[in-house]
Design a protein around this motif. Structure first.
Motif, PDB file in Angstrom:
ATOM      1  N   LYS A   1       2.592   1.301   7.988  1.00 45.83           N
ATOM      2  CA  LYS A   1       1.814   2.526   7.820  1.00 45.83           C
ATOM      3  C   LYS A   1       0.562   2.327   6.970  1.00 45.83           C
ATOM      4  CE  LYS A   1       5.724   5.748   8.229  1.00 45.83           C
ATOM      5  NZ  LYS A   1       6.466   6.871   7.566  1.00 45.83           N
ATOM      6  N   TRP A   2       0.596   1.344   6.070  1.00 46.30           N
ATOM      7  CA  TRP A   2      -0.471   1.229   5.087  1.00 46.30           C
ATOM      8  C   TRP A   2      -1.008  -0.198   4.969  1.00 46.30           C
ATOM      9  CZ3 TRP A   2      -2.091   5.671   2.744  1.00 46.30           C
ATOM     10  CH2 TRP A   2      -1.214   6.751   2.725  1.00 46.30           C
ATOM     11  N   ASP A   3      -2.308  -0.288   4.753  1.00 49.91           N
ATOM     12  CA  ASP A   3      -2.924  -1.471   4.178  1.00 49.91           C
ATOM     13  C   ASP A   3      -3.170  -1.145   2.708  1.00 49.91           C
ATOM     14  OD1 ASP A   3      -3.092  -2.995   6.522  1.00 49.91           O
ATOM     15  OD2 ASP A   3      -4.952  -1.980   7.113  1.00 49.91           O
ATOM     16  N   PHE A   4      -2.910  -2.076   1.821  1.00 46.58           N
ATOM     17  CA  PHE A   4      -3.148  -1.780   0.410  1.00 46.58           C
ATOM     18  C   PHE A   4      -4.044  -2.852  -0.191  1.00 46.58           C
ATOM     19  CE2 PHE A   4       0.806  -4.152   0.707  1.00 46.58           C
ATOM     20  CZ  PHE A   4       0.689  -5.124  -0.268  1.00 46.58           C
ATOM     21  N   ALA A   5      -4.766  -2.465  -1.228  1.00 48.33           N
ATOM     22  CA  ALA A   5      -5.721  -3.372  -1.855  1.00 48.33           C
ATOM     23  C   ALA A   5      -5.640  -3.233  -3.361  1.00 48.33           C
ATOM     24  CB  ALA A   5      -7.140  -3.052  -1.386  1.00 48.33           C
ATOM     25  N   TYR A   6      -5.723  -4.361  -4.042  1.00 46.86           N
ATOM     26  CA  TYR A   6      -5.822  -4.368  -5.497  1.00 46.86           C
ATOM     27  C   TYR A   6      -7.280  -4.578  -5.884  1.00 46.86           C
ATOM     28  CZ  TYR A   6      -0.770  -5.229  -5.364  1.00 46.86           C
ATOM     29  OH  TYR A   6       0.577  -5.144  -5.113  1.00 46.86           O
ATOM     30  N   GLN A   7      -7.654  -3.955  -6.968  1.00 48.59           N
ATOM     31  CA  GLN A   7      -8.964  -4.252  -7.528  1.00 48.59           C
ATOM     32  C   GLN A   7      -8.885  -5.562  -8.307  1.00 48.59           C
ATOM     33  OE1 GLN A   7     -11.397  -2.666  -6.544  1.00 48.59           O
ATOM     34  NE2 GLN A   7     -11.171  -0.438  -6.593  1.00 48.59           N
ATOM     35  N   TYR A   8      -9.978  -5.918  -8.951  1.00 48.91           N
ATOM     36  CA  TYR A   8      -9.962  -7.136  -9.754  1.00 48.91           C
ATOM     37  C   TYR A   8      -8.949  -7.036 -10.885  1.00 48.91           C
ATOM     38  CZ  TYR A   8     -14.362  -8.081  -7.408  1.00 48.91           C
ATOM     39  OH  TYR A   8     -15.320  -8.301  -6.468  1.00 48.91           O
TER      40      TYR A   8
ATOM     41  N   ARG B   1      -8.415  -3.191 -15.166  1.00 47.78           N
ATOM     42  CA  ARG B   1      -7.540  -3.945 -16.058  1.00 47.78           C
ATOM     43  C   ARG B   1      -6.480  -4.722 -15.285  1.00 47.78           C
ATOM     44  NH1 ARG B   1      -7.650  -0.150 -20.478  1.00 47.78           N
ATOM     45  NH2 ARG B   1      -9.190  -0.953 -21.931  1.00 47.78           N
ATOM     46  N   ASN B   2      -5.678  -3.964 -14.533  1.00 50.06           N
ATOM     47  CA  ASN B   2      -4.564  -4.616 -13.843  1.00 50.06           C
ATOM     48  C   ASN B   2      -4.170  -3.750 -12.650  1.00 50.06           C
ATOM     49  OD1 ASN B   2      -2.512  -6.386 -13.237  1.00 50.06           O
ATOM     50  ND2 ASN B   2      -1.084  -5.501 -14.700  1.00 50.06           N
ATOM     51  N   SER B   3      -4.986  -3.749 -11.621  1.00 50.31           N
ATOM     52  CA  SER B   3      -4.768  -2.874 -10.477  1.00 50.31           C
ATOM     53  C   SER B   3      -3.445  -3.174  -9.789  1.00 50.31           C
ATOM     54  CB  SER B   3      -5.904  -3.032  -9.470  1.00 50.31           C
ATOM     55  OG  SER B   3      -7.124  -2.655 -10.049  1.00 50.31           O
ATOM     56  N   GLN B   4      -2.719  -2.091  -9.435  1.00 52.25           N
ATOM     57  CA  GLN B   4      -1.425  -2.251  -8.780  1.00 52.25           C
ATOM     58  C   GLN B   4      -1.189  -1.114  -7.792  1.00 52.25           C
ATOM     59  OE1 GLN B   4       1.821  -2.663 -11.538  1.00 52.25           O
ATOM     60  NE2 GLN B   4       0.789  -4.231 -12.760  1.00 52.25           N
ATOM     61  N   VAL B   5      -0.421  -1.433  -6.747  1.00 52.74           N
ATOM     62  CA  VAL B   5       0.080  -0.450  -5.794  1.00 52.74           C
ATOM     63  C   VAL B   5       1.569  -0.717  -5.650  1.00 52.74           C
ATOM     64  CG1 VAL B   5      -0.016   0.432  -3.442  1.00 52.74           C
ATOM     65  CG2 VAL B   5      -2.119  -0.353  -4.560  1.00 52.74           C
TER      66      VAL B   5
ATOM     67  N   GLY C   1      -7.122   1.719 -10.312  1.00 48.75           N
ATOM     68  CA  GLY C   1      -7.945   1.465  -9.133  1.00 48.75           C
ATOM     69  C   GLY C   1      -7.190   0.977  -7.924  1.00 48.75           C
ATOM     70  N   GLY C   2      -5.864   1.003  -7.936  1.00 49.42           N
ATOM     71  CA  GLY C   2      -5.087   0.609  -6.762  1.00 49.42           C
ATOM     72  C   GLY C   2      -5.413   1.486  -5.559  1.00 49.42           C
ATOM     73  N   ILE C   3      -5.461   0.883  -4.377  1.00 55.62           N
ATOM     74  CA  ILE C   3      -5.921   1.569  -3.164  1.00 55.62           C
ATOM     75  C   ILE C   3      -4.929   1.340  -2.025  1.00 55.62           C
ATOM     76  CG2 ILE C   3      -7.744   1.660  -1.408  1.00 55.62           C
ATOM     77  CD1 ILE C   3      -9.626   0.563  -3.600  1.00 55.62           C
ATOM     78  N   ALA C   4      -4.675   2.400  -1.237  1.00 58.87           N
ATOM     79  CA  ALA C   4      -3.872   2.291  -0.013  1.00 58.87           C
ATOM     80  C   ALA C   4      -4.646   2.980   1.111  1.00 58.87           C
ATOM     81  CB  ALA C   4      -2.504   2.925  -0.194  1.00 58.87           C
ATOM     82  N   THR C   5      -4.712   2.333   2.274  1.00 55.98           N
ATOM     83  CA  THR C   5      -5.435   2.866   3.429  1.00 55.98           C
ATOM     84  C   THR C   5      -4.501   2.893   4.627  1.00 55.98           C
ATOM     85  OG1 THR C   5      -7.536   1.957   2.636  1.00 55.98           O
ATOM     86  CG2 THR C   5      -7.425   2.565   4.962  1.00 55.98           C
TER      87      THR C   5
ATOM     88  N   ASP D   1     -12.420   5.949  10.746  1.00 60.54           N
ATOM     89  CA  ASP D   1     -11.518   7.027  11.156  1.00 60.54           C
ATOM     90  C   ASP D   1     -10.131   6.880  10.520  1.00 60.54           C
ATOM     91  OD1 ASP D   1     -10.718   4.794  12.531  1.00 60.54           O
ATOM     92  OD2 ASP D   1     -11.202   5.585  14.519  1.00 60.54           O
ATOM     93  N   ARG D   2     -10.100   6.255   9.336  1.00 59.83           N
ATOM     94  CA  ARG D   2      -8.842   6.114   8.614  1.00 59.83           C
ATOM     95  C   ARG D   2      -8.901   6.930   7.322  1.00 59.83           C
ATOM     96  NH1 ARG D   2      -8.501  -0.320   8.352  1.00 59.83           N
ATOM     97  NH2 ARG D   2      -6.366   0.005   7.624  1.00 59.83           N
ATOM     98  N   ILE D   3      -7.772   6.988   6.624  1.00 60.06           N
ATOM     99  CA  ILE D   3      -7.681   7.740   5.371  1.00 60.06           C
ATOM    100  C   ILE D   3      -7.276   6.781   4.257  1.00 60.06           C
ATOM    101  CG2 ILE D   3      -6.456   9.571   4.133  1.00 60.06           C
ATOM    102  CD1 ILE D   3      -6.039  10.910   6.886  1.00 60.06           C
ATOM    103  N   SER D   4      -8.030   6.804   3.172  1.00 58.34           N
ATOM    104  CA  SER D   4      -7.722   5.972   2.006  1.00 58.34           C
ATOM    105  C   SER D   4      -7.380   6.859   0.819  1.00 58.34           C
ATOM    106  CB  SER D   4      -8.913   5.076   1.636  1.00 58.34           C
ATOM    107  OG  SER D   4      -9.186   4.134   2.647  1.00 58.34           O
ATOM    108  N   ILE D   5      -6.448   6.397  -0.007  1.00 54.55           N
ATOM    109  CA  ILE D   5      -6.143   7.086  -1.259  1.00 54.55           C
ATOM    110  C   ILE D   5      -6.205   6.057  -2.386  1.00 54.55           C
ATOM    111  CG2 ILE D   5      -4.750   8.927  -0.240  1.00 54.55           C
ATOM    112  CD1 ILE D   5      -2.245   7.353  -0.919  1.00 54.55           C
ATOM    113  N   ASN D   6      -6.667   6.494  -3.544  1.00 56.26           N
ATOM    114  CA  ASN D   6      -6.733   5.565  -4.676  1.00 56.26           C
ATOM    115  C   ASN D   6      -6.781   6.347  -5.979  1.00 56.26           C
ATOM    116  OD1 ASN D   6      -9.647   6.125  -3.800  1.00 56.26           O
ATOM    117  ND2 ASN D   6      -9.993   5.093  -5.771  1.00 56.26           N
ATOM    118  N   THR D   7      -6.593   5.640  -7.062  1.00 54.28           N
ATOM    119  CA  THR D   7      -6.700   6.245  -8.378  1.00 54.28           C
ATOM    120  C   THR D   7      -7.988   5.769  -9.040  1.00 54.28           C
ATOM    121  OG1 THR D   7      -5.510   6.686 -10.436  1.00 54.28           O
ATOM    122  CG2 THR D   7      -5.492   4.412  -9.622  1.00 54.28           C
TER     123      THR D   7
END
Length: 295
Positions: free
Chosen positions: A87-94, A101-105, A117-121, A243-249
């Motif tokens: 369902k998701w692609d996820f990405a960590y920041q630096y 500091r320490n991005s996590q999903v 800054g953790g991100i899920a698309t 045409d996708r949806i991303s969520i992040n902090t």
């Protein structure tokens, strides 16, 4: 005496005859009026007017919330032990580099936790119109806590300093450090590169230490944003990257001593129910055939 009785009988019969003639004349007039009404109803103009009113009634009937259903096409309550990769692609920041500091999903206790800054698309693509419903909370007590939903995104991170996902970004900002005491909802057009353009801003109750329910409707041109049962923004934007949806902090900065963290309880995407649209089409088609046969 006899003559008087005869005259009385004659007058009585004349009265009956007069009443009968009146009734007959009334019936003739009614018949004439009925024929006039029938001819009016059978006229092309009246047929068009009647059909128009019937169509208006049908549209109003099928547009009611009781019949115009919604079909859920995406749903995740994060009940799995980890983020569902189908369902998701996820990405960590630096990592260990300000402002990341320490991005996590991660998934914890049936919730999605986005940290620093953790991100899920979504892997799934969405055609407008659609409606997004979900629930997020900021439980770590940090004034920098924020939650972002990016519509019409391709999941690619903007190359500016904060590196948010590109797309039409809805920012639910808690009492963040620049505006203590005034939580807000912002909207930005976030390109794949370069500076973002602000579209809208409004003060809204983004609550701490509890879940906030949000509702976003997007028809490709017009967008409405609701929070905790109230609608706060209605705006227009044709901006689109994908045409996708991303969520992040949000991201931490050197001025903040704690991590930024958003917890997402669930997220769903719904579209208008196809069966309702099909039923309306069949009903209108049947009506047209009936009218054609009668004419």
């Amino acid at each position: 005496m006899f003559r008087a009785m005869v005259l009385k009988g004659v007058f009585r019969e004349m009265g009956r005859l007069e009443n009968a003639m009146k009734k007959q004349n009334d019936l003739k007039m009614l018949h004439k009026k009925g024929c006039l009404i029938c001819s009016m109803l059978n006229s092309n103009y009246m047929k068009k007017e009647i059909n128009k009113q019937i169509l208006i009634g049908l549209f109003a009937y099928f547009s009611s919330t009781s019949l115009w259903g919604q079909q859920m096409i995406f749903n995740d309550d994060f009940s799995n032990s980890s983020l569902t990769t189908s369902k998701w692609d996820f990405a960590y920041q630096y990592t260990n580099e300000p402002p990341y500091r320490n991005s996590q999903v991660s998934v914890t206790s049936g919730t999605l936790v986005l940290t620093d800054g953790g991100i899920a698309t979504t892997k799934m693509s969405f055609d407008e119109p659609y409606r997004i419903n979900g629930s997020f909370g900021n439980f770590n007590g940090n004034a920098g806590s924020s939650f972002f939903v990016s519509l019409r995104s391709n999941g690619v991170l903007n190359n500016d300093f904060f590196r948010h996902p590109s797309g039409l970004q809805i920012w639910f900002a808690g009492n963040y450090i620049e505006n203590v005491g005034q939580s807000r909802i912002y909207v930005y057009e976030m390109p794949s590169s370069g500076a973002a353009t602000q579209v809208a801003e409004i003060i809204a109750p983004v609550l701490w230490n509890t879940f906030n329910a949000f509702d976003i409707f997007d028809d490709g041109q017009n967008v409405s944003v609701g929070l905790n049962g109230a609608t706060y923004l209605n705006f227009s934007s044709a901006f689109s990257i994908g045409d996708r949806i991303s969520i992040n902090t949000g991201n931490t900065t050197d001025a903040q001593s704690q991590s930024v963290q958003s917890t997402v309880d669930f997220l769903t995407v719904t579209v208008p129910e196809p069966s309702a649209l099909s039923l309306l089409a069949v009903g209108l088609g049947g009506l047209a055939m009936m009218r054609r046969r009668r004419s």
